[in-house]
Write an enzyme that holds these catalytic residues in place. Structure first.
Site, PDB file in Angstrom:
ATOM      1  N   HIS A 175     -20.738  -7.898  -5.979  1.00  0.00           N
ATOM      2  CA  HIS A 175     -21.679  -6.941  -5.399  1.00  0.00           C
ATOM      3  C   HIS A 175     -21.417  -5.513  -5.866  1.00  0.00           C
ATOM      4  O   HIS A 175     -22.262  -4.641  -5.681  1.00  0.00           O
ATOM      5  CB  HIS A 175     -21.644  -7.017  -3.867  1.00  0.00           C
ATOM      6  CG  HIS A 175     -20.343  -6.627  -3.250  1.00  0.00           C
ATOM      7  ND1 HIS A 175     -19.235  -7.440  -3.272  1.00  0.00           N
ATOM      8  CD2 HIS A 175     -19.961  -5.504  -2.584  1.00  0.00           C
ATOM      9  CE1 HIS A 175     -18.232  -6.842  -2.639  1.00  0.00           C
ATOM     10  NE2 HIS A 175     -18.649  -5.670  -2.217  1.00  0.00           N
ATOM     11  N   ARG A 200      -1.724 -17.381  11.817  1.00  0.00           N
ATOM     12  CA  ARG A 200      -1.530 -16.199  12.658  1.00  0.00           C
ATOM     13  C   ARG A 200      -2.373 -15.040  12.121  1.00  0.00           C
ATOM     14  O   ARG A 200      -2.151 -14.550  11.012  1.00  0.00           O
ATOM     15  CB  ARG A 200      -0.053 -15.811  12.673  1.00  0.00           C
ATOM     16  CG  ARG A 200       0.289 -14.636  13.577  1.00  0.00           C
ATOM     17  CD  ARG A 200       1.800 -14.448  13.625  1.00  0.00           C
ATOM     18  NE  ARG A 200       2.197 -13.403  14.545  1.00  0.00           N
ATOM     19  CZ  ARG A 200       2.586 -12.178  14.173  1.00  0.00           C
ATOM     20  NH1 ARG A 200       2.603 -11.859  12.884  1.00  0.00           N
ATOM     21  NH2 ARG A 200       2.958 -11.298  15.067  1.00  0.00           N
ATOM     22  N   GLY A 213      -6.110 -21.970  11.303  1.00  0.00           N
ATOM     23  CA  GLY A 213      -5.495 -21.558  12.546  1.00  0.00           C
ATOM     24  C   GLY A 213      -4.204 -20.800  12.365  1.00  0.00           C
ATOM     25  O   GLY A 213      -3.335 -20.822  13.232  1.00  0.00           O
ATOM     26  N   HIS A 240       0.857  -1.181   0.000  1.00  0.00           N
ATOM     27  CA  HIS A 240       0.000   0.000   0.000  1.00  0.00           C
ATOM     28  C   HIS A 240       0.900   1.240   0.000  1.00  0.00           C
ATOM     29  O   HIS A 240       1.446   1.619   1.046  1.00  0.00           O
ATOM     30  CB  HIS A 240      -0.916   0.008   1.229  1.00  0.00           C
ATOM     31  CG  HIS A 240      -1.907  -1.104   1.260  1.00  0.00           C
ATOM     32  ND1 HIS A 240      -2.978  -1.161   0.391  1.00  0.00           N
ATOM     33  CD2 HIS A 240      -1.996  -2.212   2.047  1.00  0.00           C
ATOM     34  CE1 HIS A 240      -3.693  -2.248   0.652  1.00  0.00           C
ATOM     35  NE2 HIS A 240      -3.114  -2.901   1.648  1.00  0.00           N
ATOM     36  N   HIS A 295       1.282  -6.010 -17.751  1.00  0.00           N
ATOM     37  CA  HIS A 295       0.826  -7.188 -18.483  1.00  0.00           C
ATOM     38  C   HIS A 295       1.880  -7.707 -19.450  1.00  0.00           C
ATOM     39  O   HIS A 295       1.952  -8.925 -19.680  1.00  0.00           O
ATOM     40  CB  HIS A 295      -0.493  -6.878 -19.192  1.00  0.00           C
ATOM     41  CG  HIS A 295      -1.674  -6.939 -18.275  1.00  0.00           C
ATOM     42  ND1 HIS A 295      -2.356  -8.099 -18.022  1.00  0.00           N
ATOM     43  CD2 HIS A 295      -2.269  -5.983 -17.513  1.00  0.00           C
ATOM     44  CE1 HIS A 295      -3.341  -7.868 -17.161  1.00  0.00           C
ATOM     45  NE2 HIS A 295      -3.303  -6.590 -16.835  1.00  0.00           N
ATOM     46  N   ASN A 345       1.329 -13.583  -4.679  1.00  0.00           N
ATOM     47  CA  ASN A 345       1.617 -14.731  -3.827  1.00  0.00           C
ATOM     48  C   ASN A 345       1.968 -15.930  -4.690  1.00  0.00           C
ATOM     49  O   ASN A 345       1.539 -16.037  -5.842  1.00  0.00           O
ATOM     50  CB  ASN A 345       0.455 -15.046  -2.870  1.00  0.00           C
ATOM     51  CG  ASN A 345      -0.692 -15.750  -3.538  1.00  0.00           C
ATOM     52  OD1 ASN A 345      -0.687 -16.971  -3.695  1.00  0.00           O
ATOM     53  ND2 ASN A 345      -1.703 -14.990  -3.949  1.00  0.00           N
ATOM     54  N   VAL A 346       2.770 -16.789  -4.122  1.00  0.00           N
ATOM     55  CA  VAL A 346       3.055 -18.104  -4.715  1.00  0.00           C
ATOM     56  C   VAL A 346       2.987 -19.117  -3.580  1.00  0.00           C
ATOM     57  O   VAL A 346       3.423 -18.839  -2.461  1.00  0.00           O
ATOM     58  CB  VAL A 346       4.426 -18.156  -5.421  1.00  0.00           C
ATOM     59  CG1 VAL A 346       4.371 -17.413  -6.747  1.00  0.00           C
ATOM     60  CG2 VAL A 346       5.537 -17.593  -4.553  1.00  0.00           C
ATOM     61  N   HIS A 360      -0.494  -6.796  -5.134  1.00  0.00           N
ATOM     62  CA  HIS A 360      -0.531  -8.038  -4.366  1.00  0.00           C
ATOM     63  C   HIS A 360       0.127  -9.134  -5.192  1.00  0.00           C
ATOM     64  O   HIS A 360       0.039  -9.144  -6.427  1.00  0.00           O
ATOM     65  CB  HIS A 360      -1.986  -8.421  -4.065  1.00  0.00           C
ATOM     66  CG  HIS A 360      -2.195  -9.892  -3.838  1.00  0.00           C
ATOM     67  ND1 HIS A 360      -2.616 -10.755  -4.844  1.00  0.00           N
ATOM     68  CD2 HIS A 360      -2.024 -10.664  -2.741  1.00  0.00           C
ATOM     69  CE1 HIS A 360      -2.705 -11.977  -4.364  1.00  0.00           C
ATOM     70  NE2 HIS A 360      -2.349 -11.961  -3.097  1.00  0.00           N
TER      71      HIS A 360
END
Length: 301
Positions: free
Chosen positions: A177, A262, A260, A98, A147, A110-111, A108
């Site tokens: 929405h 963190r 569960g 941010h 891209h 992730n792998v 954002h």
């Protein structure tokens, strides 16, 4: 039986976290990542790194986790019911950035790698991940660069991989929405195992390593553009969409909470500040209207 090298995957993920954090610190020049190492009661743990109140980045979180247990969480078996009752390991790097400036997009990436095992049966494993870009005041050249980076890294893996994973990203990061995409997309893939372990792992590495190549040039082009209260208020309003998606739809958030994990690490994706406004409508012909009219529906780049 195909050899699945979990240790190589974990070594790559730890190195990727280090490399991304170092690159972001070098760009910010005003703050460093603080690290928390944590343990999960049911098995595993991770290391969370957060940079706050930097000169460029208001908050950046880059997390590594490696968790395991005797039962797959509901979010992981909802579309793969045959995995219920298997033990599992899940490891990955996830990050959200941010920036201070409304002219630098939020981003954002992730792998991740999952393996589910059951005595007497072959393990079931897969890779997933991707990256996406969420601009507030978008620039056409930035979106094209983002891209093009994705197209380039996908090319060695097949002529249609970019198109497939780009479309998957557009579909995944969509807020029904609001009837709008979260941003301008990028790549998204999941359940990747049909290429075999080595090729699937190589693609996951390419996606992880490609994030900085896609993002930092945009940061460098936009970080010195002056902005005022109007732009800041719009940035905070649009950050609200980020919160809505992550808390309502994001499978990674659900998996982390159900397994569960963190809580502080899972919710580090939330922006430090955001706002909502009742029935907001951008002024016709404004830069804010440009975002809605030209960038918040899937398009080709």
């Amino acid at each position: 039986m195909e050899h699945v090298d979990k240790h190589a995957v974990k070594a790559f993920l730890l190195s990727l976290q280090d490399q991304i954090c170092q690159s972001l610190e070098n760009q910010d020049k005003g703050a460093v990542f603080e690290q928390d190492e944590w343990q999960r009661e049911q098995g595993g743990g991770g290391r969370s790194r957060v940079l706050r109140q930097g000169s460029v980045f208001e908050q950046a979180g880059v997390n590594f986790s490696h968790v395991f247990g005797t039962k797959m969480p509901a979010s992981a078996t909802a579309h793969r019911p045959e995995l219920a009752g298997r033990s599992f390991e899940a490891m990955g790097v996830s990050l959200v950035i941010h920036p201070n400036s409304p002219y630098i997009p939020t981003s954002h990436a992730n792998v991740r790698f999952f393996i589910a095992e059951k005595e007497g049966e072959a393990p079931v494993w897969w890779f997933g991940g991707g990256f996406d870009l969420t601009p507030f005041y978008p620039f056409e050249e930035d979106c094209q660069h983002w891209h093009n980076t994705a197209k380039h890294l996908c090319a060695p893996f097949g002529d249609d991989i970019y198109d497939q994973h780009k479309a998957w990203c557009d579909k995944y990061f969509f807020l029904p929405h609001r009837n709008e995409t979260r941003g301008v997309g990028g790549l998204f893939f999941d359940d990747l195992n049909e290429w075999g372990f080595e090729q699937s792992f190589a693609y996951t590495q390419a996606v992880g390593n490609g994030f900085i190549d896609g993002y930092l040039p945009i940061v460098q082009r936009r970080q010195d553009i002056p902005y005022g209260e109007r732009e800041r208020e719009f940035q905070l309003y649009r950050r609200g969409r980020y919160v809505e998606f992550n808390l309502v739809y994001d499978r990674g958030t659900l998996f982390g909470l159900q397994s569960g994990g963190r809580t502080e690490s899972i919710l580090m994706s939330m922006p430090p500040l955001a706002r909502w406004e009742y029935c907001y409508e951008p002024k016709a012909g404004s830069a804010e209207a440009d975002l809605y009219e030209n960038y918040l529906q899937p398009r080709e780049w």
